[in-house]
Scaffold this active site. Sequence first.
Site, PDB file in Angstrom:
ATOM      1  N   GLY A  61      52.417  32.585  75.360  1.00  0.00           N
ATOM      2  CA  GLY A  61      51.867  32.724  76.696  1.00  0.00           C
ATOM      3  C   GLY A  61      52.895  33.263  77.671  1.00  0.00           C
ATOM      4  O   GLY A  61      54.078  32.955  77.582  1.00  0.00           O
ATOM      5  N   GLN A 117      44.609  34.750  76.513  1.00  0.00           N
ATOM      6  CA  GLN A 117      44.957  35.286  75.203  1.00  0.00           C
ATOM      7  C   GLN A 117      43.801  36.065  74.591  1.00  0.00           C
ATOM      8  O   GLN A 117      44.011  37.049  73.876  1.00  0.00           O
ATOM      9  CB  GLN A 117      45.377  34.149  74.279  1.00  0.00           C
ATOM     10  CG  GLN A 117      44.329  33.082  74.083  1.00  0.00           C
ATOM     11  CD  GLN A 117      44.773  32.000  73.129  1.00  0.00           C
ATOM     12  OE1 GLN A 117      45.510  32.256  72.183  1.00  0.00           O
ATOM     13  NE2 GLN A 117      44.333  30.784  73.370  1.00  0.00           N
ATOM     14  N   CYS A 157      53.217  28.993  72.809  1.00  0.00           N
ATOM     15  CA  CYS A 157      53.071  28.973  71.348  1.00  0.00           C
ATOM     16  C   CYS A 157      54.413  29.013  70.614  1.00  0.00           C
ATOM     17  O   CYS A 157      54.489  28.632  69.448  1.00  0.00           O
ATOM     18  CB  CYS A 157      52.194  30.125  70.892  1.00  0.00           C
ATOM     19  SG  CYS A 157      50.512  30.024  71.527  1.00  0.00           S
ATOM     20  N   ARG A 201      39.409  28.976  54.448  1.00  0.00           N
ATOM     21  CA  ARG A 201      37.965  29.117  54.309  1.00  0.00           C
ATOM     22  C   ARG A 201      37.607  30.050  53.152  1.00  0.00           C
ATOM     23  O   ARG A 201      38.308  31.028  52.878  1.00  0.00           O
ATOM     24  CB  ARG A 201      37.361  29.672  55.593  1.00  0.00           C
ATOM     25  CG  ARG A 201      37.458  28.730  56.788  1.00  0.00           C
ATOM     26  CD  ARG A 201      37.098  29.432  58.078  1.00  0.00           C
ATOM     27  NE  ARG A 201      37.087  28.510  59.214  1.00  0.00           N
ATOM     28  CZ  ARG A 201      37.168  28.897  60.482  1.00  0.00           C
ATOM     29  NH1 ARG A 201      37.291  30.178  60.781  1.00  0.00           N
ATOM     30  NH2 ARG A 201      37.139  28.002  61.450  1.00  0.00           N
ATOM     31  N   HIS A 236      46.896  27.409  63.743  1.00  0.00           N
ATOM     32  CA  HIS A 236      47.999  27.569  64.700  1.00  0.00           C
ATOM     33  C   HIS A 236      48.058  26.319  65.568  1.00  0.00           C
ATOM     34  O   HIS A 236      47.510  26.285  66.671  1.00  0.00           O
ATOM     35  CB  HIS A 236      47.739  28.819  65.542  1.00  0.00           C
ATOM     36  CG  HIS A 236      48.683  29.037  66.679  1.00  0.00           C
ATOM     37  ND1 HIS A 236      49.972  28.524  66.712  1.00  0.00           N
ATOM     38  CD2 HIS A 236      48.527  29.731  67.847  1.00  0.00           C
ATOM     39  CE1 HIS A 236      50.554  28.891  67.840  1.00  0.00           C
ATOM     40  NE2 HIS A 236      49.696  29.613  68.544  1.00  0.00           N
ATOM     41  N   CYS A 267      53.868  35.671  69.213  1.00  0.00           N
ATOM     42  CA  CYS A 267      53.488  35.889  70.603  1.00  0.00           C
ATOM     43  C   CYS A 267      53.354  34.549  71.306  1.00  0.00           C
ATOM     44  O   CYS A 267      53.036  33.532  70.690  1.00  0.00           O
ATOM     45  CB  CYS A 267      52.188  36.683  70.683  1.00  0.00           C
ATOM     46  SG  CYS A 267      50.802  35.939  69.803  1.00  0.00           S
TER      47      CYS A 267
END
Length: 382
Positions: free
Chosen positions: A370, A157, A89, A212, A338, A368
């Site tokens: 992986g 995750q 990420c 949203r 993301h 953060c």
Amino acid sequence: MAEAYIVDALRTPTGKRKGSLAHMHGADLGAHAIKALVERNGIPAEDYDDVIFGCLDAIGPLAGNIARTCWLAAGLPMHVPGVTIDRQCGSSQQAVHFAAQAVMSGTQDVIVAGGVQTMTQIPISSAMIAAKPLGFADPFSGSKGWVERFGTEPVSQFHGAQLIADKWKISREEMEVFSLESHRRARAAQKEGRFDREIVETAGLKMDETVRDTSLEQMAQLEPLAPGGTITAGVSSQTGDAASAMLIVSEKALQRYGLKPRARIHHMSVYADDPIFMLTAPIPATQYALKKSGMKMQDIDLVEINEAFAPVVLSWFKETGYPHAQTNVNGGGIALAHPLGATGVKLMTTLLHELERTNKRYGLQTMCEGGGVANVTIIERL
């Protein structure tokens, strides 16, 4: 020491899953961001030294060194190379670090750092399971050394997010309140035009389409991702399709082309933590970055920390004591998505523009990644 300067930063809007950008090939999406960056700055395209792009799950249309493909798909000079980075990420944030390091070393003077991800076409973790037909169920369980050290606990995750919520005693309600605020801030930022300067219209889409209209009541109805857990889709980042690009140059390039820098890279570092918890590394990485830079949290005016999951940010708050009021002030990944390989420069682009809008000086970015890794970048607005 030589400095690395940010001259410009932009991003495409983020298209929601199966949304307005779902049809775009990754090379064309990345090319759109690169071409916009080159066209609006006064450096001849033939003078660029490199293109460093983040991308993960690099299979299918994202394979074959997408950084190079994006530059060529933009119709730009053939002699300019490209390289694709996979730090999960944090891939495009690492692209910024590599670009800055190249400039600071004197090796290169003009670099595009950015990233692209088309998550509608290539779903998250596609590369993790791509070798199943070849007999590899995942990247970890076949390793004797890995199993001896970490056993057979899930490397996920989603599992890590739940472990964090449990360890820091973060309730589902607390996570949902945080998530609702992410959507509220993002809607307010869109209405106030805060993203207008950083977004380049793409395929008719002018603004992120992931925000949203939701409520605590609606989120309370969502089923947990795992039985008995508290992590739901409502407290998780959304998937999306997007690209981002940043122009990083040396002082020689500033003088040569008469450019005005918008910021400089004040600090960059990377640090790691438990790969099973996976998402906790921003906590020790922030502490490490502050120690290395000689700064304190109170020196930082604004923070962008990726909202991969609500407990990632909430646990970081608990450990750093940094105020939510100065963090992700325009919403985060829960509302704005993301798009994996694009997110690092996407966040840094937003951070730069918000520092300028509010006339603040220092911004810190972390996320953060992986494997239990986190990059930290501190930029100084000029």
